[in-house]
Scaffold this motif. Structure first.
Motif, PDB file in Angstrom:
ATOM      1  N   ASN A 179       0.823  -1.214   0.000  1.00 33.07           N
ATOM      2  CA  ASN A 179       0.000   0.000   0.000  1.00 33.07           C
ATOM      3  C   ASN A 179       0.853   1.257   0.000  1.00 33.07           C
ATOM      4  OD1 ASN A 179      -2.636   1.363   0.281  1.00 33.07           O
ATOM      5  ND2 ASN A 179      -1.876   1.937   2.309  1.00 33.07           N
ATOM      6  N   ARG A 180       2.071   1.172   0.544  1.00 34.90           N
ATOM      7  CA  ARG A 180       2.984   2.324   0.594  1.00 34.90           C
ATOM      8  C   ARG A 180       3.991   2.307  -0.565  1.00 34.90           C
ATOM      9  NH1 ARG A 180       1.889   6.750   4.077  1.00 34.90           N
ATOM     10  NH2 ARG A 180       0.651   5.929   5.798  1.00 34.90           N
ATOM     11  N   GLY A 181       3.747   1.467  -1.589  1.00 36.59           N
ATOM     12  CA  GLY A 181       4.629   1.462  -2.744  1.00 36.59           C
ATOM     13  C   GLY A 181       5.842   0.572  -2.606  1.00 36.59           C
ATOM     14  N   MET A 182       5.906  -0.210  -1.528  1.00 35.60           N
ATOM     15  CA  MET A 182       7.022  -1.124  -1.335  1.00 35.60           C
ATOM     16  C   MET A 182       6.565  -2.560  -1.555  1.00 35.60           C
ATOM     17  SD  MET A 182       8.938   0.749   1.865  1.00 35.60           S
ATOM     18  CE  MET A 182       7.579   1.786   2.411  1.00 35.60           C
ATOM     19  N   GLY A 183       5.847  -2.754  -2.675  1.00 35.38           N
ATOM     20  CA  GLY A 183       5.325  -4.058  -3.023  1.00 35.38           C
ATOM     21  C   GLY A 183       6.384  -4.968  -3.604  1.00 35.38           C
ATOM     22  N   PHE A 184       5.938  -6.100  -4.129  1.00 31.94           N
ATOM     23  CA  PHE A 184       6.844  -7.161  -4.540  1.00 31.94           C
ATOM     24  C   PHE A 184       7.818  -6.710  -5.628  1.00 31.94           C
ATOM     25  CE2 PHE A 184       7.919 -11.171  -6.724  1.00 31.94           C
ATOM     26  CZ  PHE A 184       8.287 -11.936  -5.631  1.00 31.94           C
ATOM     27  N   PHE A 185       7.383  -5.814  -6.505  1.00 33.92           N
ATOM     28  CA  PHE A 185       8.235  -5.392  -7.612  1.00 33.92           C
ATOM     29  C   PHE A 185       8.818  -3.996  -7.404  1.00 33.92           C
ATOM     30  CE2 PHE A 185       5.271  -8.483  -9.555  1.00 33.92           C
ATOM     31  CZ  PHE A 185       6.197  -9.429  -9.934  1.00 33.92           C
ATOM     32  N   ALA A 186       8.766  -3.451  -6.210  1.00 35.86           N
ATOM     33  CA  ALA A 186       9.423  -2.173  -5.934  1.00 35.86           C
ATOM     34  C   ALA A 186      10.930  -2.331  -6.102  1.00 35.86           C
ATOM     35  CB  ALA A 186       9.093  -1.703  -4.521  1.00 35.86           C
ATOM     36  N   ALA A 187      11.614  -1.240  -6.437  1.00 34.10           N
ATOM     37  CA  ALA A 187      13.029  -1.356  -6.801  1.00 34.10           C
ATOM     38  C   ALA A 187      13.872  -0.286  -6.145  1.00 34.10           C
ATOM     39  CB  ALA A 187      13.188  -1.258  -8.317  1.00 34.10           C
ATOM     40  N   ALA A 188      15.037  -0.710  -5.691  1.00 33.27           N
ATOM     41  CA  ALA A 188      16.089   0.201  -5.246  1.00 33.27           C
ATOM     42  C   ALA A 188      17.412  -0.497  -5.488  1.00 33.27           C
ATOM     43  CB  ALA A 188      15.939   0.543  -3.772  1.00 33.27           C
ATOM     44  N   VAL A 189      18.368   0.220  -6.056  1.00 35.58           N
ATOM     45  CA  VAL A 189      19.673  -0.388  -6.324  1.00 35.58           C
ATOM     46  C   VAL A 189      20.310  -0.842  -5.022  1.00 35.58           C
ATOM     47  CG1 VAL A 189      21.990   0.024  -7.243  1.00 35.58           C
ATOM     48  CG2 VAL A 189      19.996   0.966  -8.418  1.00 35.58           C
ATOM     49  N   ASP A 190      20.320   0.048  -4.020  1.00 34.42           N
ATOM     50  CA  ASP A 190      20.848  -0.252  -2.694  1.00 34.42           C
ATOM     51  C   ASP A 190      20.416   0.882  -1.780  1.00 34.42           C
ATOM     52  OD1 ASP A 190      22.564   1.902  -3.276  1.00 34.42           O
ATOM     53  OD2 ASP A 190      24.204   0.580  -3.881  1.00 34.42           O
ATOM     54  N   GLY A 191      20.993   0.934  -0.590  1.00 34.47           N
ATOM     55  CA  GLY A 191      20.584   1.954   0.368  1.00 34.47           C
ATOM     56  C   GLY A 191      20.958   3.364  -0.019  1.00 34.47           C
ATOM     57  N   SER A 192      21.796   3.533  -1.042  1.00 30.71           N
ATOM     58  CA  SER A 192      22.179   4.870  -1.487  1.00 30.71           C
ATOM     59  C   SER A 192      21.312   5.381  -2.629  1.00 30.71           C
ATOM     60  CB  SER A 192      23.648   4.872  -1.935  1.00 30.71           C
ATOM     61  OG  SER A 192      23.824   4.051  -3.072  1.00 30.71           O
ATOM     62  N   ASP A 193      20.355   4.584  -3.080  1.00 32.65           N
ATOM     63  CA  ASP A 193      19.492   4.953  -4.201  1.00 32.65           C
ATOM     64  C   ASP A 193      18.494   6.015  -3.749  1.00 32.65           C
ATOM     65  OD1 ASP A 193      17.863   5.096  -6.410  1.00 32.65           O
ATOM     66  OD2 ASP A 193      17.613   2.943  -6.634  1.00 32.65           O
TER      67      ASP A 193
END
Length: 934
Positions: free
Chosen positions: A649-663
């Motif tokens: 619901n907050r956009g952190m679903g199964f296909f959400a993406a981030a390269v790493d913690g610096s993204d």
């Protein structure tokens, strides 16, 4: 954390970004975070890690898009919800885990044996011999989970930051492995040319520290670099709170971490919330016997020591300790002041227009802080949170009680606090065994009307939420650590979560105790309401704003929109781009949703256990995964679907993406996990170089949310003919599939995968000035702010989220001394376009954007041709702008870009003034396009 900011001009009052008004309209504008980039010895240099240098990241990104076969085998073994996340530098697993189960089944073996047996059976993947590891810690949390930390060593010298951590459940099942160990350890590292004392001196100079403290220490470590392990000294210097690694041969700074997270029996008179609060706002008598000895003569308890650090020298000088009001009592009634923002609900404790007026409540302030620190220590210690001695909490008997510096710097300007000691609070947390330091300041700035500094005149230590927020920095920095116990909350996303946890744990406790009201209606929990007399200005929104909540209660910001925030708002909440306090609101609101869904007790346990399970420098998605794993540990995974629903619901679903913690530009997605038996297919295609028309080799094709080991690694790298293929892709529509890297700008498409294999071709444009593609900074002038993440190299890092900032030395009007950067291209280029994003960055306001500019080109770096001149204005900000080329376009090997002025005049200003363009000039990115010459 409430980060103290200093205005550019000497003598100007300071505001704080953490507690500054969030409105983007009129009113005072806080100075840039990097205005501490001066010769002032109080300046605080930013974090630096040679392992995460942009050159290292660029070199290894495409390598990991095509992982070794053993990693693919492990991903296949773990299934669709398996995680095999490889570290860019070492190529070994940063994290191996499953979101739908454990790595091994229950076992009666000792936890250490479970972990070592798993390492032995997967030696090719981890690249370590278990027999060479040294067990540093076996910490058992309150759920019975063993958290094991193993060090790698060269002889007796431990490897810094890259050991092995293993988490084993109560029943002997292996939950996960983290750590990114170093392969091919050498037999020795040679000798050190520097002594420990010299390394400490180097660290102090780098941190702008001017003296030693009894807590300073140094020991040898082996530091991983691209070229292999380097012998270094890990140093701890506690005047301002820094941990360094200094190269033992060259004296170079390999690692710098600011340990300070900035922001805000006897009996006693205390309140439980803040003075005047509707609940917990009246002083009442409480016993301090749980925390102070019966005959205490100072506020030195079992977990904290509080004193008035009026001169900010971090020690209790004569007259700065607080003793009892009478034998056995610390009863100091509040002495109330009047003023513009003072009221029955928001009571004031000093007069910022009267010198030394803070002295009237000095003893009361300190006593209140001892109470708040002690209460919150006990709350975090108890189940279900369980921040125990074994976990690294703060205890006098262990030698690391919180050193609380109250009224910090209150007498640094003839009875007033100077500009560096107002509107702020912070917590500096070194590794376990050394005391953290909490500093609480007065607000507002002295002799400043409320229209310019709209804070209730008080000590920030009088507000429970401010104290609890700062204390929580201690919790997160002791739990999210590497194998050596050093905090890894260093990146934009992990730093934002650090701020979010501070808000969440504070209001979780206050709401649970009935001190703050939260019903089903959104927009009730205004963070730090006492500081600004109830105005919603310290954060942009209340903590309990749900997605889609009306703008009347959850106004949001013009750059992010109203209603509760989602993952795609990261970097857009603050008008200045990524900012940990603003971006942290996404995570804090998400955790509040989780608390509403699961109840506070279970959520407290899951969120805390997730910190203990976290990989180093986590992204929001890493921590989401850790919360899912913590549910497996705490309650056998009974709440997996509810947890997924909250995060989706907050956009952190199964296909959400981030390269790493610096993204700083993550991709949001609102999907639940697909069924394991869902249909799959494949995509393939060809990637073409726009400049040459030929194949683009070495380009990464990645699916958002699937390119870093999570759920199957949907990624490939083009071969010499520009071809790629990705198999086993779930059928469906993917909104962000990207092709880029290796110096090629990322192209993003929406791709629909059906049962019939899809063919997706790409045309990508090469930026010849990109460091990822082999370009380098050959020369530059002006101040180097690389340590703040805004050096000249950021002008060619292919990121619109970072940039180059230099000093602006005014010559006449708003003209400045020229500041240039010379870029050497990887080969000679026939240039068709040069583009520049001139926007202010590094925390500066828009006036620091480049105005007048010059671009020159050269074939040999000696003879130069002026290719373009002109002026950038406000309409040119936040985008790449093609400059008009007048010549010098053939056979170009060097490009020199010069900033000749700022946009102060475009903003209607002049210098000198508070505008940052009177001190700094910035450019985000320079790009060069065309085809290889000849």
């Amino acid at each position: 954390m409430k980060t103290n900011l200093r205005r550019t001009l000497a003598g100007a009052a300071a505001l704080a970004v953490g507690i500054a008004p969030a409105a983007v309209g009129g009113g005072p504008v806080a100075a840039a975070p990097h205005t501490t980039r001066t010769a002032d010895t109080s300046a605080a240099p930013g974090n630096y890690d040679a392992r995460r240098d942009p050159a290292v990241v660029g070199k290894f990104t495409t390598k990991l898009a095509k992982p070794p076969a053993v990693a693919g085998d492990m991903r296949a073994e773990l299934g669709d919800q398996g995680i095999v996340d490889l570290d860019r530098l070492t190529g070994t697993p940063r994290q191996v885990a499953r979101l739908d189960g454990f790595l091994t089944g229950p076992s009666r073996k000792p936890a250490v044996r479970v972990a070592l047996d798993y390492l032995k059976s997967h030696a090719a993947l981890f690249g370590v011999d278990p027999a060479t590891l040294k067990l540093r810690r076996d910490y058992v949390d309150i759920e019975g989970t063993h958290h094991l930390s193993f060090l790698q060593q060269v002889g007796d010298v431990p490897v810094f930051g890259n050991g092995i951590r293993a988490d084993v459940a109560r029943n002997g099942a292996l939950i996960q492995m983290t750590g990114a160990p170093v392969r091919q350890m050498p037999d020795s590292l040679g000798g050190a040319r520097l002594t420990a004392a010299q390394a400490l001196d180097t660290a102090r100079r780098d941190a702008r520290e001017t003296r030693s403290t009894p807590s300073d220490k140094a020991h040898l470590v082996a530091f991983p670099t691209v070229a292999g392990l380097r012998l270094g000294y890990q140093t701890l210097t506690m005047q301002s709170g820094y941990l360094h690694v200094i190269d033992a041969e060259t004296g170079r700074v390999l690692y710098r971490q600011n340990l300070t997270a900035n922001d805000a029996g006897p009996d006693a008179l205390v309140w439980d919330n803040y003075p005047g609060a509707p609940a917990g706002g009246k002083q009442r008598r409480v016993s301090l016997s749980r925390w102070l000895s019966p005959h205490a003569t100072t506020l030195t308890g079992n977990s904290a020591h509080v004193f008035s650090d009026l001169n900010d020298n971090d020690v209790a000088d004569a007259g700065e300790e607080v003793g009892p009001s009478s034998p056995g009592h610390f009863r100091y009634p509040i002495k109330e002041f009047t003023g513009e923002l003072c009221s029955a609900q928001f009571r004031c404790t000093w007069d910022p227009f009267v010198a030394y007026s803070w002295n009237a409540n000095r003893e009361m302030d300190a006593t209140q802080l001892l109470y708040f620190n002690s209460v919150f220590h006990d709350h975090l210690l108890a189940a279900p949170i369980g921040f125990t001695r074994a976990a690294g909490n703060f205890e006098t008997r262990d030698g690391d009680p919180v050193q609380v510096n109250d009224l910090d710097g209150a007498n640094t300007d003839n009875g007033f606090p100077d500009d560096n000691h107002v509107d702020n609070a912070n917590m500096s947390t070194p590794p376990d065994g050394t005391s953290p330091t909490m500093q609480m300041y007065l607000q507002p700035a002295a002799n400043t009307p409320a229209s310019e500094d709209p804070y209730v005149p008080s000590d920030t230590g009088n507000e429970a939420s401010s104290v609890y927020h700062e204390y929580t920095h201690g919790l997160s920095n002791r739990l999210v650590v590497d194998a050596a116990g050093v905090s890894t909350l260093n990146g934009p996303q992990s730093g934002a979560m650090g701020e979010a946890w501070g808000d969440w744990y504070a209001y979780d406790y206050l709401q649970k105790e009935g001190l703050e009201r939260d019903t089903r209606a959104p927009g009730e929990l205004v963070v730090f309401e006492y500081s600004t007399a109830g105005a919603n200005t310290i954060r942009t929104e209340p903590l309990d704003c749900t997605v889609g909540a009306p703008a009347t209660v959850c106004p949001g910001t013009p750059t992010a929109g109203p209603g509760g925030y989602t993952y795609g708002d990261f970097g857009h909440i603050s008008r200045r781009g990524p900012e940990v306090h603003a971006d942290g609101e996404i995570w804090a609101q998400t955790l509040w949703d989780l608390r509403t869904k699961l109840g506070y007790r279970l959520t407290e346990s899951l969120v805390t256990r997730a910190m203990e399970l976290s990989p180093a420098d986590p992204s929001y998605l890493d921590m989401r995964n850790s919360i899912l794993m913590s549910d497996l540990v705490v309650d056998r995974g009974r709440h997996q679907r509810d947890i997924w629903k909250v995060f989706a619901n907050r956009g952190m679903g199964f296909f959400a993406a981030a390269v790493d913690g610096s993204d700083t530009a993550p991709v949001e997605d609102f999907s639940m996990p697909p069924s394991p038996h869902s249909a799959r297919s494949s995509i393939s295609g060809t990637v073409t170089d726009q400049g040459s028309g030929g194949p683009a080799a070495g380009v990464s094709v990645t699916f958002g949310g699937h390119s870093s080991g999570f759920a199957g690694a949907y990624a490939a790298v083009t071969d010499a003919d520009g071809h790629y293929r990705i198999n086993n892709v779930f059928v469906g529509t993917y909104p962000k599939v990207a092709a880029g890297g290796a110096g090629f700008e990322s192209q993003v498409k929406t791709v629909t995968v059906t049962r019939r294999p899809a063919v997706v071709d790409w045309t990508v444009r090469r930026d010849w000035a990109a460091s990822q593609g082999g370009a380098t900074v050959a020369d530059f002038n002006g101040d180097d702010y690389s340590g703040f993440g805004c050096g000249p190299g950021q002008a060619i890092d292919m990121s619109q989220g970072s940039g180059w900032s230099s000093d602006a030395v005014i010559t006449e009007g708003t003209a400045i001394e020229p500041r240039f950067v010379t870029v050497q291209l990887p080969s000679a280029v026939d240039v068709t376009s040069i583009e520049v994003n001139p926007t202010g960055n590094c925390g500066d306001d828009p006036s620091s954007s480049t105005g007048d500019y010059r671009v020159e080109t050269s074939a040999d770096g000696a003879a130069w041709t002026v290719a373009a001149t002109g002026h950038f204005g406000p309409a040119d900000r936040d985008r790449m702008n093609a400059v008009p080329l007048a010549g010098g376009t053939e056979g170009v090997r060097y490009v020199r870009y010069t900033m000749l002025g700022t946009q102060v005049a475009d903003e209607g200003g002049t210098c000198p003034s508070q505008a940052t363009g009177c001190s700094y000039v910035d450019t985000v990115e320079v790009g060069v396009y065309g085809a290889a010459a000849g």
